[in-house]
Design a protein around this motif. Structure first.
Motif, short mmCIF file in Angstrom:
data_model
loop_
_atom_site.label_atom_id
_atom_site.label_comp_id
_atom_site.label_asym_id
_atom_site.label_seq_id
_atom_site.Cartn_x
_atom_site.Cartn_y
_atom_site.Cartn_z
N ILE A 25 0.86 -1.18 0.00
CA ILE A 25 0.00 0.00 0.00
C ILE A 25 0.89 1.23 0.00
CG2 ILE A 25 -1.86 1.22 1.20
CD1 ILE A 25 -2.28 -1.54 2.73
N GLY A 26 0.91 1.97 -1.10
CA GLY A 26 1.70 3.19 -1.18
C GLY A 26 2.90 3.05 -2.08
N GLY A 27 3.12 4.06 -2.94
CA GLY A 27 4.18 4.00 -3.93
C GLY A 27 5.35 4.93 -3.68
N GLY A 28 5.49 5.43 -2.45
CA GLY A 28 6.67 6.24 -2.12
C GLY A 28 7.92 5.39 -2.07
N GLU A 140 -1.87 2.86 -10.06
CA GLU A 140 -2.04 4.19 -9.51
C GLU A 140 -3.52 4.57 -9.49
OE1 GLU A 140 1.07 7.03 -11.06
OE2 GLU A 140 1.50 5.29 -12.32
N GLU A 141 -3.84 5.59 -8.69
CA GLU A 141 -5.22 6.07 -8.51
C GLU A 141 -6.14 4.96 -7.99
OE1 GLU A 141 -6.25 9.39 -11.59
OE2 GLU A 141 -5.19 7.80 -12.70
N VAL A 142 -5.56 4.11 -7.15
CA VAL A 142 -6.30 3.03 -6.50
C VAL A 142 -6.05 3.13 -5.01
CG1 VAL A 142 -6.66 0.55 -6.29
CG2 VAL A 142 -6.11 1.54 -8.53
N SER A 143 -7.08 3.38 -4.24
CA SER A 143 -6.95 3.68 -2.81
C SER A 143 -7.26 2.47 -1.95
CB SER A 143 -7.90 4.82 -2.42
OG SER A 143 -7.63 5.99 -3.14
N PHE A 144 -6.48 2.31 -0.91
CA PHE A 144 -6.76 1.31 0.12
C PHE A 144 -8.01 1.68 0.89
CE2 PHE A 144 -6.44 0.27 4.64
CZ PHE A 144 -6.21 -1.10 4.61
N MET A 160 -10.44 0.87 -3.64
CA MET A 160 -11.34 1.65 -4.48
C MET A 160 -10.54 2.16 -5.68
SD MET A 160 -13.84 4.84 -3.46
CE MET A 160 -14.71 3.76 -2.33
N ASP A 161 -10.94 1.75 -6.86
CA ASP A 161 -10.26 2.09 -8.10
C ASP A 161 -10.96 3.31 -8.70
OD1 ASP A 161 -9.17 2.25 -10.62
OD2 ASP A 161 -9.26 0.09 -11.00
N LYS A 162 -10.21 4.42 -8.83
CA LYS A 162 -10.78 5.67 -9.33
C LYS A 162 -10.22 6.06 -10.69
CE LYS A 162 -11.47 7.41 -4.63
NZ LYS A 162 -11.17 8.50 -3.66
N ARG A 163 -9.61 5.13 -11.40
CA ARG A 163 -9.02 5.46 -12.69
C ARG A 163 -10.10 5.74 -13.73
NH1 ARG A 163 -5.57 0.25 -13.60
NH2 ARG A 163 -7.39 -0.61 -12.53
N GLY A 164 -9.77 6.64 -14.62
CA GLY A 164 -10.67 6.93 -15.73
C GLY A 164 -11.93 7.66 -15.34
N GLY A 182 2.81 5.96 4.22
CA GLY A 182 3.34 7.22 4.72
C GLY A 182 2.51 7.79 5.85
N TYR A 183 2.35 9.11 5.80
CA TYR A 183 1.65 9.81 6.88
C TYR A 183 0.22 9.29 7.07
CZ TYR A 183 -0.54 13.72 9.36
OH TYR A 183 -1.23 14.48 10.24
N ALA A 184 -0.40 8.76 6.01
CA ALA A 184 -1.76 8.23 6.14
C ALA A 184 -1.82 7.08 7.13
CB ALA A 184 -2.27 7.77 4.77
N ALA A 185 -0.74 6.29 7.23
CA ALA A 185 -0.61 5.20 8.21
C ALA A 185 -1.90 4.37 8.29
CB ALA A 185 -0.25 5.77 9.59
N VAL A 186 -2.32 3.82 7.14
CA VAL A 186 -3.66 3.26 7.05
C VAL A 186 -3.89 2.07 7.97
CG1 VAL A 186 -4.09 4.17 4.74
CG2 VAL A 186 -3.03 1.91 4.99
#
Length: 455
Positions: A25-28, A140-144, A160-164, A182-186
Motif C-alpha cells: 500500500i503506497g508507492g513512495g 495508480e489512482e487506486v486507494s486502500f 477503491m479504483d478511481k481510474r478513468g 506514509g503519513y496516512a498510516a492506514v
C-alpha cells in the motif's frame, strides 16, 4: 509464488488481479523499494497507490548513505542519469554558532556518490517505475479501503479504483500486506495503534518553494543556482524559536520550510500561514540574504501537522508497517527516505524468509519489529534529543550504534553536536562505548567552525 506481469497503471479495473503473494500500500520510496526487492525474488507483488505519479512532495535533502540502498534496488544508474544536484554536506546555524559538515571528512569522496537535493516528485516517480520494470504490478489512482485479517493465511485487501473517472470497488487476497502509506498510516489507523507523542503534538511543518533563490555552497559563499553543478550546495539548517528552518536548493526552485509550534499558526488560514512564512523568510538572518532575489511561487505552500507519532504495533505474522506508516520523527538531518528504504530492505528479507519457512513467520516478524524500532528510536534521539519515551527502546538504540558503519555513526554524531539536542545522544554513545572505542572527539572533531559566511 505466482508469475509476474508487466507495468499496468491504467485501464479497466478488471486488470487488478484478485490474488497475489504480497500487496503493498503506497508507492513512495518505502513502497517502491519493498515491491522492487520482493519482485526480484520472484514474488507476485501488487502495489496500490492512491495518487497519480509524479505527485507533489516536499523537496528533500538525501544523505550519501542512501546510495547503498539505491544499489540494492538496482536503480542507482537511473538516479545518476537524472542529474539531481549533489550536496556536499550541511551548514548549521544554532545558538549563535555556525558549523559546517563536509561529507568528504567522513569518507564520502566519490563526487558521484555524495548526498543529493532532489525533487521528490521526480525521485519517487523513478523508483515507482523501476519497481514496475522489476516485475511489480503497479496500479495508480487506486486507494486502500481496509484489510481483513480474519483468515491469517489469506488476508484480504479492499480497494477503491478511481481510474478513468469511474469508481470500482474490489478485493485482493494475499499472503502478506505491507503498509507503506506514509503519513496516512492506514493500518495503524485501522488497528487504532497510531499514537501522537503528546509533548510534541504542538508542532507542525510549513513549507513553500522560492524561485531564483541563492544557495550556500561548500565554499561557505552564496551562489546563484546556475553555479550549482560547479560549486556543490550544502543544506542550510538553522534554529528558529523552539523549532528549526531548512533551505534546500533544487534545480529550478528552493524548498524553504519551518518546523514551528502549533500556537504560531492558531487561527491562521492558508493566506495567513503564507504571510507568516514570508515574514519569517524576510527577517531571519542568513535565510533572508539567500532569498533577497527570490519570490515565493504562488500555490506552492504545504502544511503537515503531528510532527512525531508512532504505531504501537509495526508488524505481525501477515503484515508489515514500513517508513512513515510505522512511525514518523521530524527528519531534521535527512533521515526520512533512508529510514523508509532501510525498512523496505529488512521487511523484504523477513517476508522472503517467511515464505520459505512459514512456521517461523512470527519469529521473522519479531526480528523486523526490533530492527524498525531501532531505527525509529535512533532517528528520534537524533531529531529530538530524548529517549525512553513513546515507542523508543534505549537498549535497541545502543545496540544499533554497534551495527552502524563507523563513518555513518560519526557523521550522525557530528551533525547532532551542532544543535542543542545532542546531550542524550552523546550520553547513549558513551554508554555504548563509542568514545572509548573511537576517542573523545568522535564526530565533533571533524566539524568545521564557520566564522563568517560570504553572503
Amino acid at each position: 509464488m505466482s508469475g509476474n506481469n508487466g507495468y499496468k497503471s491504467n485501464g479497466s479495473a478488471l486488470n487488478i488481479p484478485r490474488k497475489c503473494d504480497v500487496v503493498v500500500i503506497g508507492g513512495g520510496p518505502g513502497g517502491s523499494g519493498v515491491a522492487t526487492l520482493l519482485a526480484k525474488e520472484g514474488f507476485d507483488v501488487i502495489l496500490l497507490e492512491k495518487d497519480k505519479f509524479p505527485r507533489p512532495q516536499v523537496g528533500e535533502s538525501l544523505l550519501p548513505q542512501l546510495w547503498k540502498f539505491l544499489d540494492l534496488l538496482g536503480v542507482s544508474e537511473k538516479i545518476l542519469q537524472e542529474r539531481f544536484l549533489a550536496k556536499s554536506g550541511g551548514i548549521i546555524a544554532w545558538d549563535d554558532h555556525v558549523y559546517q559538515v563536509r561529507f568528504t571528512e567522513f569518507g564520502y569522496t566519490n563526487p558521484d556518490r555524495l548526498g543529493m537535493h532532489v525533487e521528490r516528485d521526480i525521485f519517487d516517480d523513478i523508483l515507482l517505475k523501476h519497481a514496475a520494470e522489476c516485475g511489480a504490478r503497479v496500479f495508480e489512482e487506486v486507494s486502500f479501503v481496509k484489510a481483513d485479517f480474519s483468515d491469517s493465511q489469506w488476508p484480504v485487501v479492499s480497494y477503491m479504483d478511481k481510474r478513468g473517472g469511474s469508481v470500482y470497488q474490489g478485493e485482493i487476497a494475499c499472503r502478506y500486506v505491507v503498509d507503506a502509506s506514509g503519513y496516512a498510516a492506514v493500518l495503524a489507523r485501522q488497528f487504532g495503534t497510531r499514537k501522537v507523542v503528546s509533548e510534541l503534538s504542538n508542532y507542525l511543518g510549513l513549507w513553500g518553494y522560492y524561485k531564483d533563490s541563492l544557495y550556500l555552497g561548500v565554499d561557505q559563499r552564496s551562489h546563484p543556482v546556475s553555479d550549482a553543478y560547479q560549486v556543490k550546495p550544502v543544506t542550510f539548517v538553522r534554529d528558529y524559536q523552539d523549532g528549526w528552518i531548512w533551505h534546500i536548493i533544487l534545480r529550478e526552485s528552493a524548498s524553504v520550510g519551518l518546523v514551528v509550534n502549533r500556537g504560531q499558526m492558531k487561527g491562521k488560514g492558508k493566506q495567513a500561514q503564507e504571510a507568516y512564512l514570508r515574514e519569517v523568510c524576510a527577517t531571519t538572518p542568513i535565510l533572508r540574504d539567500l532569498l533577497v532575489p527570490a519570490t515565493l511561487i504562488e500555490g506552492s505552500m504545504f502544511f503537515r501537522p503531528d510532527y512525531s507519532y508512532y504505531s504501537e504495533t509495526v508488524s505481525g505474522e501477515n503484515y508489515y508497517l514500513i517508513g512513515d506508516a510505522g512511525g514518523f520523527v521530524d527528519p531534521i538531518f535527512s533521515q526520512g527516505v533512508q529510514a523508509a528504504l532501510y525498512n523496505a530492505a529488512v521487511s523484504s528479507i523477513a517476508i522472503t524468509a517467511s515464505f520459505q519457512r512459514e512456521s517461523r513467520r512470527a519469529f521473522y516478524s519479531k526480528i523486523y519489529e526490533n530492527q524498525m524500532l531501532q531505527y525509529y528510536g535512533f532517528a528520534r534521539l537524533l531529531a529530538l534529543g530524548d529517549f525512553g519515551k513513546a515507542g523508543v527502546n534505549a537498549d535497541l538504540v545502543r545496540s544499533m550504534m554497534h551495527m552502524l558503519p563507523m563513518n555513518e555513526l560519526e557523521l550522525t554524531m557530528a551533525a547532532a553536536t551542532t544543535t542543542d539536542r545532542s546531550g542524550n545522544l552523546v550520553r547513549m554513545a558513551r554508554e555504548a562505548g563509542m568514545f572509548e572505542k573511537f576517542g573523545e572527539g568522535f564526530g565533533a572533531s571533524k566539524l568545521v567552525k564557520v566564522d563568517q559566511l560570504a553572503l
